[in-house]
Enzyme design. Structure first.
Site, PDB file in Angstrom:
ATOM      1  CG  ASP A 156      -4.020 -59.691 -16.863  1.00 56.32           C
ATOM      2  OD1 ASP A 156      -4.451 -59.915 -18.102  1.00 56.32           O
ATOM      3  OD2 ASP A 156      -5.252 -60.315 -15.959  1.00 56.32           O
ATOM      4  CB  SER A 205      -8.002 -63.017 -17.450  1.00 57.75           C
ATOM      5  OG  SER A 205      -6.854 -62.287 -18.057  1.00 57.75           O
ATOM      6  CD  GLU A 403      -4.987 -57.919 -12.415  1.00 58.43           C
ATOM      7  OE1 GLU A 403      -6.745 -58.032 -11.553  1.00 58.43           O
ATOM      8  OE2 GLU A 403      -5.338 -59.144 -14.033  1.00 58.43           O
ATOM      9  CG  ASP A 408      -5.130 -58.896 -20.346  1.00 58.60           C
ATOM     10  OD1 ASP A 408      -4.924 -58.820 -21.505  1.00 58.60           O
ATOM     11  OD2 ASP A 408      -6.501 -58.574 -20.220  1.00 58.60           O
ATOM     12  CG  ASP A 450      -3.529 -63.986 -17.043  1.00 62.76           C
ATOM     13  OD1 ASP A 450      -1.785 -63.163 -17.738  1.00 62.76           O
ATOM     14  OD2 ASP A 450      -4.643 -62.752 -16.642  1.00 62.76           O
TER      15      ASP A 450
HETATM   16 ZN   LIG Z   1      -6.922 -60.340 -21.589  1.00 61.33          ZN
END
Ligand SMILES: [Zn+2]
Length: 596
Positions: A156, A205, A403, A408, A450
């Site tokens: 992510d 996301s 994931e 992220d 992503d």
């Molecule tokens: Zn984010």
């Protein structure tokens, strides 16, 4: 035709109608590149939007919203003509629409339909005052060889730069040459993925995972739906996702593994349908409804009744009990996970009330103040091994999404060291997936991000000559190599804060303070002050003025393309520059499955 018959009968009405038609007639025809105009500005909104692409047999809800106060739902079937390839829509789908009015907007909806024939589809909507047209494509591309299993690994927010930070820290660099590349960088094929949603350049996301899961773009915060004009997050027209198709058409097992709440946007987009990703209590229920076989991550808070401490539910539902009754083995510590993985057919593992702690806190620092009552969290590697152990018991194969969520979440906090250790952990999971594919064959492994973050490597940072702060950022020829070492050979640098570290800087950030050193405890970059987000005064270092709106409390996503890497059966379908929705079609092609 009744419309024309009526107007020719009464001269009076005839003249009025003609005037109205010429005053308001709008031809809403969009070329593929004008998709956004159709949904944003015109009187007729057709959902799915113009330029949508469907897998043959993929189910969806069809909705037309017409902003026209003169239309009456009572006689809408005669005043509104909807055709699919010039055939009346009711005859085409053999299904009657539901038609209603809410304020200015008349809605015309048919649920759960599909296009079975491949090719081009033209939807035409004609009212007395306007015309709407949407063009679709329906595909089914035959696979050269079918994949039994697909392992989709999503880092992510793992931008190109985030991946490179991991390569520098994990593998090191000598005389300008990397000592090795990451495991994910050893995969055969590579593609560049564009990430925008259908109404905005920069995605989130939910929207981006939804594109991977359905082959359709959506809007920020939404998954598995096209966004209608109403406020409700549950009534938007749905589009069938990969796990629903696999559950409907095959006996394959499904697994979702994450370091975030298991109900967070990325895993959720592979199952749920909602306009609002924050509806995590509903999402927790969706997994059970679809009978997802393996669910491992954090987010206990959405599975326990509101009376229990830490619960985020608004009801007294003991969801965990329903899972147990449905045959799931439930684990809350890594020891329980290891035991259950051997025998379980279905697994629900919830190892934190919220997101799992990041690798550095969970496996290295182990600060009790940071970990709280969750001292026994498994790693992403542990969860992946367990998921593969359970899923591979199914001789029909599986789809597994894994994931690395905190890459992220930590870049949002501008904590690139914590993000990078999680990227390295994620990369080690890629090795597990590759080893599985080598051993078992018939497996497609895909690694992708992503969306991106605006964190970039300027050079290096050190204070060895007494300089500090901005003056100690080493650019160009001064950017001597960093001094990360990995003496224990575990792939992670022994010290996240060496003498010479990376100078990582952010392109899109709020007011914040930075001293370039590793923070022993996770911290938020901002605090709220008089309704605005300002730099957290408890952070050390120089203050940098933000360049995004003050309502943002952390660094935000970037619209940059991301990299996809793939290997195994069907990996040849990933190449060149691909729209994010094409990842879905390539996976389905590799599986050799359509929705019919
Ligand atoms: Zn984010």
């Amino acid at each position: 035709m009744r419309f024309y018959y009526k107007i020719s009968n009464t001269l009076h009405i005839y003249l009025v109608y003609i005037l109205v038609i010429f005053a308001h007639m709008k031809y809403v025809y969009a070329t593929p590149s004008q998709t956004a105009h159709i949904t944003q500005h015109k009187d007729i909104t057709i959902l799915p939007i113009n330029n949508a692409k469907f897998l043959a047999g993929q189910r969806f809800d069809f909705l037309i919203e017409i902003k026209d106060p003169t239309l009456n739902p009572a006689n809408a079937s005669s005043t509104i003509q909807v055709t699919i390839n010039d055939k009346n829509i009711i005859n085409y789908f053999n299904k009657k629409p539901k038609i209603w009015r809410d304020g200015d907007i008349l809605s015309y909806r048919i649920d759960s339909i599909s296009f079975n024939d491949t090719g081009c589809i033209k939807v035409k909507v004609k009212t007395p005052n306007s015309l709407g047209i949407a063009t679709y494509e329906v595909v089914y591309n035959k696979a050269n060889r079918k994949a039994k299993n697909v392992i989709l690994l999503i880092g992510d927010g793992m931008s190109l730069q985030a991946k490179q930070m991991a390569r520098i820290l994990s593998k090191g660099i000598s005389e300008g040459k990397y000592n090795d590349v990451l495991e994910m960088e050893k995969l055969d094929r590579m593609a560049l993925i564009t990430t925008s949603g259908y109404d905005s350049l920069t995605t989130d996301s939910a929207n981006s995972a939804s594109a991977y899961a359905t082959g359709h773009k959506s809007v920020v915060n939404a998954m598995g739906v096209y966004a209608d004009s109403t406020i409700s997050p549950f009534d938007d027209p749905k589009i069938e996702n990969i796990t629903e198709i696999l559950k409907r058409k095959t006996d394959k097992s499904i697994g979702l593994v994450t370091t975030a709440n298991i109900t967070d946007a990325t895993p959720a987009a592979f199952v749920a349908h909602t306009r609002r990703r924050s509806e995590q209590n509903m999402i927790a229920q969706s997994y059970l409804d679809l009978n997802i076989d393996v669910l491992l991550g954090g987010g206990l808070q959405h599975f326990i009744p509101k009376e229990t401490k830490g619960s985020k539910r608004k009801d007294s539902l003991e969801l965990i009990k329903f899972y147990r009754d449905a045959g799931y083995e439930i684990s809350k510590t890594k020891q329980e996970l290891f035991t259950q993985a051997k025998s379980a057919k279905k697994l629900l593992g919830l190892y934190h009330n919220d997101n799992l702690n990041v690798y550095l806190d969970r496996a290295v620092l182990k600060n009790p103040k940071v970990l709280g009552e969750f001292q026994n969290q498994p790693s992403l590697l542990d969860m992946t091994n367990a998921a593969l152990e359970v899923l591979s018991k199914n001789k029909n194969g599986f789809f597994l999404m894994i994931e690395g969520a905190s890459i992220d979440k930590q870049l949002h906090k501008m904590d690139w060291q914590r993000a990078t250790y999680d990227t390295i952990e994620f990369d080690q999971v890629v090795k597990i997936a590759r080893d599985f594919a080598t051993k078992h064959g018939d497996t497609l492994v895909i690694v992708v991000a992503d969306h991106a973050h605006g964190a970039s490597i300027t050079g290096t940072y050190h204070e060895l000559d007494g300089k500090s702060g901005r003056e100690a950022v080493r650019t160009y020829a001064h950017s001597v190599f960093p001094t990360f070492v990995d003496n224990d050979n575990d792939g992670f640098p022994d010290d996240p804060n060496p003498d010479i570290t990376l100078a990582v800087q952010y392109a899109n950030h709020p007011d914040y303070k930075a001293d370039y050193h590793f923070k022993q405890e996770p911290m938020s970059p901002t605090i709220k002050h008089h309704g605005k987000n300002i730099a957290n005064p408890n952070m050390k270092g120089e203050e940098y003025r933000g360049n995004i709106p003050t309502e943002e409390d952390q660094e935000v996503h970037a619209a940059d393309d991301v990299v996809l890497m793939s290997e195994g059966v069907g990996s040849e379908y990933f190449k060149g520059v691909m729209d994010n929705t094409e990842v879905f079609f390539a996976i389905m092609r590799a599986f050799g499955i359509d929705g019919r």
